[in-house]
Scaffold this motif. Structure first.
Motif, PDB file in Angstrom:
ATOM      1  N   SER A 113      -9.133  -1.678 -16.838  1.00 52.67           N
ATOM      2  CA  SER A 113      -9.157  -1.668 -15.483  1.00 52.67           C
ATOM      3  C   SER A 113     -10.810  -2.023 -15.291  1.00 52.67           C
ATOM      4  O   SER A 113     -11.181  -3.027 -14.727  1.00 52.67           O
ATOM      5  CB  SER A 113      -8.980  -0.630 -14.621  1.00 52.67           C
ATOM      6  N   PRO A 114     -11.746  -1.179 -15.872  1.00 50.87           N
ATOM      7  CA  PRO A 114     -13.246  -1.687 -15.842  1.00 50.87           C
ATOM      8  C   PRO A 114     -13.460  -2.878 -16.613  1.00 50.87           C
ATOM      9  O   PRO A 114     -14.306  -3.621 -16.185  1.00 50.87           O
ATOM     10  CB  PRO A 114     -13.797  -0.355 -16.199  1.00 50.87           C
ATOM     11  N   VAL A 115     -12.874  -3.095 -17.725  1.00 51.51           N
ATOM     12  CA  VAL A 115     -13.074  -4.134 -18.844  1.00 51.51           C
ATOM     13  C   VAL A 115     -12.641  -5.427 -17.833  1.00 51.51           C
ATOM     14  O   VAL A 115     -13.725  -6.336 -17.696  1.00 51.51           O
ATOM     15  CB  VAL A 115     -12.438  -3.974 -19.979  1.00 51.51           C
ATOM     16  N   PHE A 116     -11.594  -5.586 -17.207  1.00 55.51           N
ATOM     17  CA  PHE A 116     -11.115  -6.543 -16.426  1.00 55.51           C
ATOM     18  C   PHE A 116     -11.910  -6.979 -15.177  1.00 55.51           C
ATOM     19  O   PHE A 116     -12.434  -7.934 -14.864  1.00 55.51           O
ATOM     20  CB  PHE A 116      -9.730  -6.373 -16.198  1.00 55.51           C
ATOM     21  N   SER A 117     -12.420  -5.935 -14.671  1.00 51.91           N
ATOM     22  CA  SER A 117     -13.312  -5.920 -13.183  1.00 51.91           C
ATOM     23  C   SER A 117     -14.479  -6.359 -13.818  1.00 51.91           C
ATOM     24  O   SER A 117     -15.031  -7.521 -13.132  1.00 51.91           O
ATOM     25  CB  SER A 117     -13.362  -4.700 -12.828  1.00 51.91           C
ATOM     26  N   ASN A 118     -15.037  -6.243 -14.879  1.00 49.00           N
ATOM     27  CA  ASN A 118     -16.421  -6.624 -15.232  1.00 49.00           C
ATOM     28  C   ASN A 118     -16.184  -8.330 -15.851  1.00 49.00           C
ATOM     29  O   ASN A 118     -16.936  -9.292 -15.512  1.00 49.00           O
ATOM     30  CB  ASN A 118     -17.040  -5.958 -16.285  1.00 49.00           C
ATOM     31  N   LEU A 119     -15.141  -8.527 -16.460  1.00 50.95           N
ATOM     32  CA  LEU A 119     -14.771  -9.891 -16.737  1.00 50.95           C
ATOM     33  C   LEU A 119     -14.561 -10.885 -15.921  1.00 50.95           C
ATOM     34  O   LEU A 119     -15.150 -12.168 -15.836  1.00 50.95           O
ATOM     35  CB  LEU A 119     -13.563  -9.856 -18.042  1.00 50.95           C
ATOM     36  N   ILE A 120     -13.901 -10.603 -14.680  1.00 49.02           N
ATOM     37  CA  ILE A 120     -13.786 -11.103 -13.553  1.00 49.02           C
ATOM     38  C   ILE A 120     -15.028 -11.601 -12.794  1.00 49.02           C
ATOM     39  O   ILE A 120     -15.259 -12.646 -12.437  1.00 49.02           O
ATOM     40  CB  ILE A 120     -12.878 -10.560 -12.468  1.00 49.02           C
ATOM     41  N   LEU A 121     -15.873 -10.576 -12.894  1.00 53.32           N
ATOM     42  CA  LEU A 121     -17.345 -11.264 -12.406  1.00 53.32           C
ATOM     43  C   LEU A 121     -17.911 -12.224 -13.332  1.00 53.32           C
ATOM     44  O   LEU A 121     -18.837 -12.806 -12.918  1.00 53.32           O
ATOM     45  CB  LEU A 121     -18.140  -9.681 -11.997  1.00 53.32           C
TER      46      LEU A 121
END
Length: 411
Positions: free
Chosen positions: A152-160
């Motif tokens: 979840s935090p990995v994808f949150s950062n990747l999205i940004l």
């Protein structure tokens, strides 16, 4: 034949990977994608969440047919088809530019994930483990939350940094990667076909006679349709709650905080759900699934009340931590309650129906929570409903237990 070996635990580890591919990635992390996609397409969040709803709905439908597909085509062949459909559809979601494309690919992804979990996982655990069944079940199913907590935090950062499009494609590749061992490593669904006994099985004549006696008693158990209907209702209602944490990023944004805080809450819920799943399985081995389930229901009710009543960040984090317990009921608790109430003999026939309710409730939940916000401007009604569901389901469990006690006395 060996009843305790590394092979047993190798199978368990491979099933952990399948749990990540089937649920941890495509279900548990999707909350961080809803708002960015809705902003890009300029549509309602509930409309974007619909492709997740369709995924869970098709996952529910496929759970009814998985035992039949496994008998006809084989366990590994069924897993391969699931990985191909789920991973491929998720990769193509990264190229979607319209809601209809999201919905079609979400449907295909749901068919794939339905071929991977929960039914195949629980069948494999039941076949390979007799002793420590509750603990192993909780460990394997907890990896759905571990996947969510990590990614979840990995994808949150990747999205940004790279956008939701490339992040979705990356998720598709991970779905394939985590399931590869379960497809490539040699093993069979029935451990005896691989030269092993179920873990902890007594191979002596006395032990085999005891096991056969247990199976015979399970076979002779009556299956009350009313009792099963109550457990189906319990499963469906409780699974309505698992879509709530996926909206934590949108929830905190609606009360004035950044989506990063919401992503942190989602990650906290995923991490805590690991502990709750492990704890529920471990405690159930000692105190039984009924008492442990009631305790978890009380915790979820408390978390819903905190999220409904307070807006301080520290309390929101506590509420998110406690709400992670909601994930332990549909996965671990329902599995153990089915075996407790109806026995191992009826498990393969009845659990797929409950797995259908499991995924159906989750499918309804994700879109329902989104539309609650779209049309009320608040997530408070969702938390109020969650509190009511937990109170009702405690009454349902008490009702089932009393019915079974009355039947046993009558017999």
């Amino acid at each position: 034949m060996q009843s305790k070996s590394m092979k047993h635990w190798t199978v368990a580890v491979m099933m952990c990977g399948v749990a990540i591919s089937a649920v941890g990635l495509p279900v548990m992390t999707n909350g961080v994608f809803i708002t960015p996609i809705a902003d890009t397409l300029n549509v309602y969040r509930g409309s974007v969440a619909m492709h997740n709803t369709l995924s869970l709905f098709m996952k529910a439908v496929m759970s009814l047919y998985v035992p039949r597909l496994i008998r006809r085509f084989g366990f590994k062949q069924t897993l391969f088809a699931g990985v191909f459909l789920a991973g491929g559809a998720n990769y193509l979601l990264g190229w979607s530019v319209a809601l209809w494309q999201f919905n079609i690919l979400g449907t295909i992804r749901g068919i794939g994930t339905g071929l991977l979990a929960w039914v195949p996982l629980t069948i494999a655990i039941n076949e390979w483990f007799s002793e420590k069944h509750g603990l192993v079940t909780s460990i394997v199913l907890s990896f759905s939350s571990i996947g969510g907590a990590i990614f979840s935090p990995v994808f949150s950062n990747l999205i940004l940094s790279i956008g939701w499009e490339q992040s979705y494609r990356f998720m598709g590749m991970l779905i394939v990667l985590f399931s590869l061992p379960a497809i490539l490593v040699p093993y069979t669904l029935n451990p005896r076909d691989s030269g092993y006994l179920p873990y902890g099985t007594d191979d002596s004549e006395e032990g085999q006679a005891k096991e056969n006696d247990i199976l015979k008693r399970d076979e002779q158990r009556e299956v009350s349709m009313l009792t099963f209907g109550l457990l189906f209702m319990f499963t469906l209602l409780q699974t309505l709650l698992i879509g709530v944490p996926q909206h934590f990023p949108g929830f905190v944004q609606s009360i004035g905080y950044t989506t990063e805080i919401g992503a942190t809450m989602l990650s906290i819920a995923m991490v805590s759900s690991i502990g709750f799943k492990l704890g529920l399985g471990y405690i159930s081995d000692y105190f039984g699934p009924v008492k442990s389930t009631i305790g978890v229901l009380l915790i979820i009710g408390l978390s819903s009340t905190l999220l409904l009543s307070f807006e301080q960040i520290s309390i929101l984090y506590v509420g998110a931590f406690l709400f992670g317990a909601a994930y332990s009921i549909p996965s671990v608790s329902v599995t153990l309650l089915t075996k407790e109430f109806f026995g191992r003999y009826h498990f393969t026939r009845l659990y797929p129906i409950l797995a259908f309710a499991n995924s159906l409730g989750g499918a309804i939940s994700i879109s329902a929570v989104g539309f609650i916000y779209d049309f009320t401007g608040s997530y408070s009604p969702a938390f109020a409903v969650a509190t009511g569901i937990n109170i009702l389901n405690m009454l349902v469990i008490f009702s089932i237990v009393n019915r079974l006690k009355a039947r046993n006395v009558a017999n």
